[in-house]
Design a protein around this motif. Structure first.
Motif, PDB file in Angstrom:
ATOM      1  N   GLN A 185      27.393   1.840  11.194  1.00  0.00           N
ATOM      2  CA  GLN A 185      26.876   0.694  11.942  1.00  0.00           C
ATOM      3  C   GLN A 185      27.991  -0.104  12.596  1.00  0.00           C
ATOM      4  OE1 GLN A 185      24.764  -1.665   9.097  1.00  0.00           O
ATOM      5  NE2 GLN A 185      22.773  -0.931   9.784  1.00  0.00           N
ATOM      6  N   GLU A 186      29.015  -0.411  11.845  1.00  0.00           N
ATOM      7  CA  GLU A 186      30.042  -1.332  12.321  1.00  0.00           C
ATOM      8  C   GLU A 186      31.140  -0.675  13.143  1.00  0.00           C
ATOM      9  OE1 GLU A 186      31.452  -3.411   8.869  1.00  0.00           O
ATOM     10  OE2 GLU A 186      29.556  -4.456   8.601  1.00  0.00           O
ATOM     11  N   MET A 187      31.356   0.612  12.957  1.00  0.00           N
ATOM     12  CA  MET A 187      32.489   1.236  13.612  1.00  0.00           C
ATOM     13  C   MET A 187      32.089   2.269  14.662  1.00  0.00           C
ATOM     14  SD  MET A 187      35.314   3.897  12.260  1.00  0.00           S
ATOM     15  CE  MET A 187      34.237   5.210  12.765  1.00  0.00           C
ATOM     16  N   TYR A 188      31.016   2.972  14.459  1.00  0.00           N
ATOM     17  CA  TYR A 188      30.825   4.186  15.238  1.00  0.00           C
ATOM     18  C   TYR A 188      29.663   4.161  16.224  1.00  0.00           C
ATOM     19  CZ  TYR A 188      31.170   9.128  16.294  1.00  0.00           C
ATOM     20  OH  TYR A 188      31.338  10.303  16.928  1.00  0.00           O
ATOM     21  N   TYR A 189      28.513   3.592  15.860  1.00  0.00           N
ATOM     22  CA  TYR A 189      27.338   3.695  16.727  1.00  0.00           C
ATOM     23  C   TYR A 189      27.597   3.142  18.111  1.00  0.00           C
ATOM     24  CZ  TYR A 189      24.162   5.308  13.096  1.00  0.00           C
ATOM     25  OH  TYR A 189      23.537   6.035  12.140  1.00  0.00           O
ATOM     26  N   GLY A 190      27.206   3.905  19.112  1.00  0.00           N
ATOM     27  CA  GLY A 190      27.336   3.482  20.491  1.00  0.00           C
ATOM     28  C   GLY A 190      28.648   3.844  21.147  1.00  0.00           C
ATOM     29  N   ASP A 191      29.622   4.252  20.368  1.00  0.00           N
ATOM     30  CA  ASP A 191      30.912   4.647  20.935  1.00  0.00           C
ATOM     31  C   ASP A 191      30.864   6.111  21.356  1.00  0.00           C
ATOM     32  OD1 ASP A 191      31.936   2.157  20.470  1.00  0.00           O
ATOM     33  OD2 ASP A 191      33.101   2.725  18.713  1.00  0.00           O
ATOM     34  N   PRO A 192      31.572   6.447  22.403  1.00  0.00           N
ATOM     35  CA  PRO A 192      31.613   7.858  22.807  1.00  0.00           C
ATOM     36  C   PRO A 192      32.341   8.698  21.760  1.00  0.00           C
ATOM     37  CG  PRO A 192      33.148   6.562  24.102  1.00  0.00           C
ATOM     38  CD  PRO A 192      32.357   5.596  23.272  1.00  0.00           C
ATOM     39  N   LEU A 193      32.016   9.966  21.711  1.00  0.00           N
ATOM     40  CA  LEU A 193      32.681  10.869  20.784  1.00  0.00           C
ATOM     41  C   LEU A 193      34.155  10.994  21.144  1.00  0.00           C
ATOM     42  CD1 LEU A 193      29.987  13.677  20.516  1.00  0.00           C
ATOM     43  CD2 LEU A 193      30.465  11.866  18.884  1.00  0.00           C
ATOM     44  N   VAL A 194      34.978  11.122  20.118  1.00  0.00           N
ATOM     45  CA  VAL A 194      36.424  11.204  20.324  1.00  0.00           C
ATOM     46  C   VAL A 194      36.953  12.435  19.598  1.00  0.00           C
ATOM     47  CG1 VAL A 194      36.727   8.714  20.620  1.00  0.00           C
ATOM     48  CG2 VAL A 194      36.828   9.695  18.341  1.00  0.00           C
ATOM     49  N   SER A 195      38.221  12.685  19.754  1.00  0.00           N
ATOM     50  CA  SER A 195      38.846  13.819  19.075  1.00  0.00           C
ATOM     51  C   SER A 195      38.881  13.572  17.568  1.00  0.00           C
ATOM     52  CB  SER A 195      40.273  14.019  19.589  1.00  0.00           C
ATOM     53  OG  SER A 195      41.084  12.922  19.181  1.00  0.00           O
ATOM     54  N   TYR A 196      39.134  14.609  16.819  1.00  0.00           N
ATOM     55  CA  TYR A 196      39.227  14.509  15.363  1.00  0.00           C
ATOM     56  C   TYR A 196      40.322  13.537  14.963  1.00  0.00           C
ATOM     57  CZ  TYR A 196      40.318  15.614  10.547  1.00  0.00           C
ATOM     58  OH  TYR A 196      40.585  15.499   9.220  1.00  0.00           O
ATOM     59  N   GLU A 197      41.466  13.602  15.612  1.00  0.00           N
ATOM     60  CA  GLU A 197      42.584  12.732  15.270  1.00  0.00           C
ATOM     61  C   GLU A 197      42.237  11.261  15.503  1.00  0.00           C
ATOM     62  OE1 GLU A 197      42.960  15.449  17.291  1.00  0.00           O
ATOM     63  OE2 GLU A 197      43.865  16.735  15.759  1.00  0.00           O
ATOM     64  N   GLU A 198      41.572  10.976  16.628  1.00  0.00           N
ATOM     65  CA  GLU A 198      41.169   9.607  16.925  1.00  0.00           C
ATOM     66  C   GLU A 198      40.112   9.125  15.933  1.00  0.00           C
ATOM     67  OE1 GLU A 198      41.023   5.889  18.689  1.00  0.00           O
ATOM     68  OE2 GLU A 198      42.497   7.477  18.953  1.00  0.00           O
ATOM     69  N   LEU A 199      39.163   9.979  15.588  1.00  0.00           N
ATOM     70  CA  LEU A 199      38.140   9.615  14.608  1.00  0.00           C
ATOM     71  C   LEU A 199      38.771   9.320  13.251  1.00  0.00           C
ATOM     72  CD1 LEU A 199      35.191   9.227  13.837  1.00  0.00           C
ATOM     73  CD2 LEU A 199      35.081  11.689  13.386  1.00  0.00           C
TER      74      LEU A 199
END
Length: 69
Positions: free
Chosen positions: A18-32
Motif C-alpha cells: 500500500q505505502e510503497m508500491y501500488y500505482g508505481d510503474p514496474l522497475v528492475s529487480y535491483e531498483e525494487l
C-alpha cells in the motif's frame, strides 16, 4: 501451526504494498530491492505507530528496554 502465525508478516506485506508500491510503474529487480530496503528502514526507524505510543518500532524498543533496567 495456525493461520495467525503468519498474521504479522501478512500485515507488513500489505502495508509495504500500500505505502510503497501500488500505482508505481514496474522497475528492475535491483531498483525494487533498493526500494524495499529503504521502506524497511523507514518502517523501523521513522514510521510512527499509535499502538507503540506514537513512536517508531526502534524508538519504542529502545525506550522500553531502558525503562526495564
Amino acid at each position: 501451526a495456525t493461520c495467525a502465525d503468519n498474521a504479522p508478516m501478512e500485515n507488513f506485506f500489505g502495508l509495504l504494498k500500500q505505502e510503497m508500491y501500488y500505482g508505481d510503474p514496474l522497475v528492475s529487480y535491483e531498483e525494487l530491492k533498493k526500494r524495499i530496503e529503504e521502506y524497511i528502514h523507514y518502517y523501523n526507524h521513522e514510521r510512527i505507530k499509535l499502538k507503540l505510543a506514537g513512536q517508531s518500532p526502534i524508538q519504542y524498543r529502545t525506550s522500553t528496554s531502558q525503562s526495564a533496567v
